[in-house]
Design a protein around this motif. Structure first.
Motif, PDB file in Angstrom:
ATOM      1  N   GLY A  35       0.816  -1.210   0.000  1.00 52.56           N
ATOM      2  CA  GLY A  35       0.000   0.000   0.000  1.00 52.56           C
ATOM      3  C   GLY A  35       0.848   1.257   0.000  1.00 52.56           C
ATOM      4  O   GLY A  35       0.558   2.225  -0.716  1.00 52.56           O
ATOM      5  N   GLN A  36       1.912   1.256   0.782  1.00 57.45           N
ATOM      6  CA  GLN A  36       2.813   2.408   0.825  1.00 57.45           C
ATOM      7  C   GLN A  36       3.505   2.610  -0.520  1.00 57.45           C
ATOM      8  O   GLN A  36       3.650   3.738  -0.995  1.00 57.45           O
ATOM      9  CB  GLN A  36       3.845   2.238   1.933  1.00 57.45           C
ATOM     10  N   ALA A  37       3.914   1.514  -1.147  1.00 55.17           N
ATOM     11  CA  ALA A  37       4.580   1.612  -2.446  1.00 55.17           C
ATOM     12  C   ALA A  37       3.621   2.159  -3.498  1.00 55.17           C
ATOM     13  O   ALA A  37       4.002   3.000  -4.329  1.00 55.17           O
ATOM     14  CB  ALA A  37       5.118   0.250  -2.869  1.00 55.17           C
ATOM     15  N   THR A  38       2.371   1.724  -3.453  1.00 60.58           N
ATOM     16  CA  THR A  38       1.367   2.211  -4.399  1.00 60.58           C
ATOM     17  C   THR A  38       1.099   3.699  -4.174  1.00 60.58           C
ATOM     18  O   THR A  38       1.043   4.478  -5.129  1.00 60.58           O
ATOM     19  CB  THR A  38       0.063   1.409  -4.258  1.00 60.58           C
ATOM     20  N   ALA A  39       0.949   4.101  -2.914  1.00 57.98           N
ATOM     21  CA  ALA A  39       0.716   5.510  -2.599  1.00 57.98           C
ATOM     22  C   ALA A  39       1.913   6.357  -3.031  1.00 57.98           C
ATOM     23  O   ALA A  39       1.740   7.463  -3.558  1.00 57.98           O
ATOM     24  CB  ALA A  39       0.449   5.684  -1.106  1.00 57.98           C
ATOM     25  N   HIS A  40       3.099   5.844  -2.845  1.00 54.64           N
ATOM     26  CA  HIS A  40       4.305   6.574  -3.253  1.00 54.64           C
ATOM     27  C   HIS A  40       4.324   6.762  -4.768  1.00 54.64           C
ATOM     28  O   HIS A  40       4.617   7.848  -5.267  1.00 54.64           O
ATOM     29  CB  HIS A  40       5.557   5.830  -2.786  1.00 54.64           C
ATOM     30  N   LYS A  41       3.977   5.711  -5.501  1.00 56.80           N
ATOM     31  CA  LYS A  41       3.943   5.793  -6.964  1.00 56.80           C
ATOM     32  C   LYS A  41       2.906   6.790  -7.449  1.00 56.80           C
ATOM     33  O   LYS A  41       3.152   7.569  -8.366  1.00 56.80           O
ATOM     34  CB  LYS A  41       3.603   4.415  -7.546  1.00 56.80           C
ATOM     35  N   ARG A  42       1.737   6.759  -6.856  1.00 55.64           N
ATOM     36  CA  ARG A  42       0.637   7.622  -7.309  1.00 55.64           C
ATOM     37  C   ARG A  42       0.789   9.070  -6.879  1.00 55.64           C
ATOM     38  O   ARG A  42       0.535   9.991  -7.648  1.00 55.64           O
ATOM     39  CB  ARG A  42      -0.699   7.099  -6.788  1.00 55.64           C
ATOM     40  N   TRP A  43       1.129   9.256  -5.605  1.00 54.50           N
ATOM     41  CA  TRP A  43       1.079  10.602  -5.049  1.00 54.50           C
ATOM     42  C   TRP A  43       2.423  11.088  -4.496  1.00 54.50           C
ATOM     43  O   TRP A  43       2.507  12.185  -3.967  1.00 54.50           O
ATOM     44  CB  TRP A  43       0.039  10.665  -3.927  1.00 54.50           C
ATOM     45  N   GLY A  44       3.446  10.261  -4.556  1.00 55.57           N
ATOM     46  CA  GLY A  44       4.750  10.679  -4.078  1.00 55.57           C
ATOM     47  C   GLY A  44       4.885  10.723  -2.570  1.00 55.57           C
ATOM     48  O   GLY A  44       5.806  11.342  -2.038  1.00 55.57           O
ATOM     49  N   THR A  45       3.958  10.082  -1.863  1.00 59.52           N
ATOM     50  CA  THR A  45       4.043  10.071  -0.396  1.00 59.52           C
ATOM     51  C   THR A  45       5.247   9.250   0.032  1.00 59.52           C
ATOM     52  O   THR A  45       5.632   8.284  -0.640  1.00 59.52           O
ATOM     53  CB  THR A  45       2.767   9.471   0.229  1.00 59.52           C
ATOM     54  N   PRO A  46       5.864   9.614   1.143  1.00 60.18           N
ATOM     55  CA  PRO A  46       7.053   8.866   1.592  1.00 60.18           C
ATOM     56  C   PRO A  46       6.711   7.431   2.002  1.00 60.18           C
ATOM     57  O   PRO A  46       5.631   7.174   2.531  1.00 60.18           O
ATOM     58  CB  PRO A  46       7.567   9.669   2.808  1.00 60.18           C
ATOM     59  N   VAL A  47       7.627   6.548   1.721  1.00 67.18           N
ATOM     60  CA  VAL A  47       7.483   5.147   2.140  1.00 67.18           C
ATOM     61  C   VAL A  47       8.099   5.025   3.517  1.00 67.18           C
ATOM     62  O   VAL A  47       9.235   5.397   3.738  1.00 67.18           O
ATOM     63  CB  VAL A  47       8.177   4.201   1.144  1.00 67.18           C
ATOM     64  N   GLN A  48       7.295   4.521   4.481  1.00 60.19           N
ATOM     65  CA  GLN A  48       7.775   4.367   5.851  1.00 60.19           C
ATOM     66  C   GLN A  48       8.270   2.954   6.082  1.00 60.19           C
ATOM     67  O   GLN A  48       7.772   2.009   5.499  1.00 60.19           O
ATOM     68  CB  GLN A  48       6.653   4.683   6.825  1.00 60.19           C
ATOM     69  N   ASP A  49       9.250   2.830   6.969  1.00 63.58           N
ATOM     70  CA  ASP A  49       9.776   1.501   7.326  1.00 63.58           C
ATOM     71  C   ASP A  49       8.940   0.852   8.375  1.00 63.58           C
ATOM     72  O   ASP A  49       8.353   1.382   9.200  1.00 63.58           O
ATOM     73  CB  ASP A  49      11.221   1.596   7.825  1.00 63.58           C
TER      74      ASP A  49
END
Length: 87
Positions: free
Chosen positions: A73-87
């Protein structure tokens, strides 16, 4: 269990490469196909649902799959909206 019932239902499960190799090797060592080994393990597991060790494995798998879903989900959000990926 009805031994004459047709095997018409499927459930797809994801495995790591290491798990896949382990199944392949175990089946070869036992002289059965991977499918036969999988069905036997499936049936054994269903017959031992109250086993505390199985409960621990279920909890571990729940945590593992939740973390994998979260990462996806984080990777998808990062791809779509550039949101940071959290560890």
């Amino acid at each position: 269990m009805d031994d004459d019932a047709p095997l018409e239902q499927k459930i797809w499960t994801r495995f790591t490469e290491a798990e896949r190799q382990r199944v392949r090797q175990a089946a070869a060592e036992m002289g059965v196909s991977e499918s036969v080994l999988g069905r036997a393990l499936w049936r054994y597991g269903l017959d031992h649902l109250t086993d505390p060790d199985l409960r621990g494995l279920l909890e571990e798998e729940n945590r593992r799959l939740a973390a994998a879903r979260r990462r996806a989900g984080q990777a998808t959000a990062h791809k779509r909206w550039g949101t940071p990926v959290q560890d």
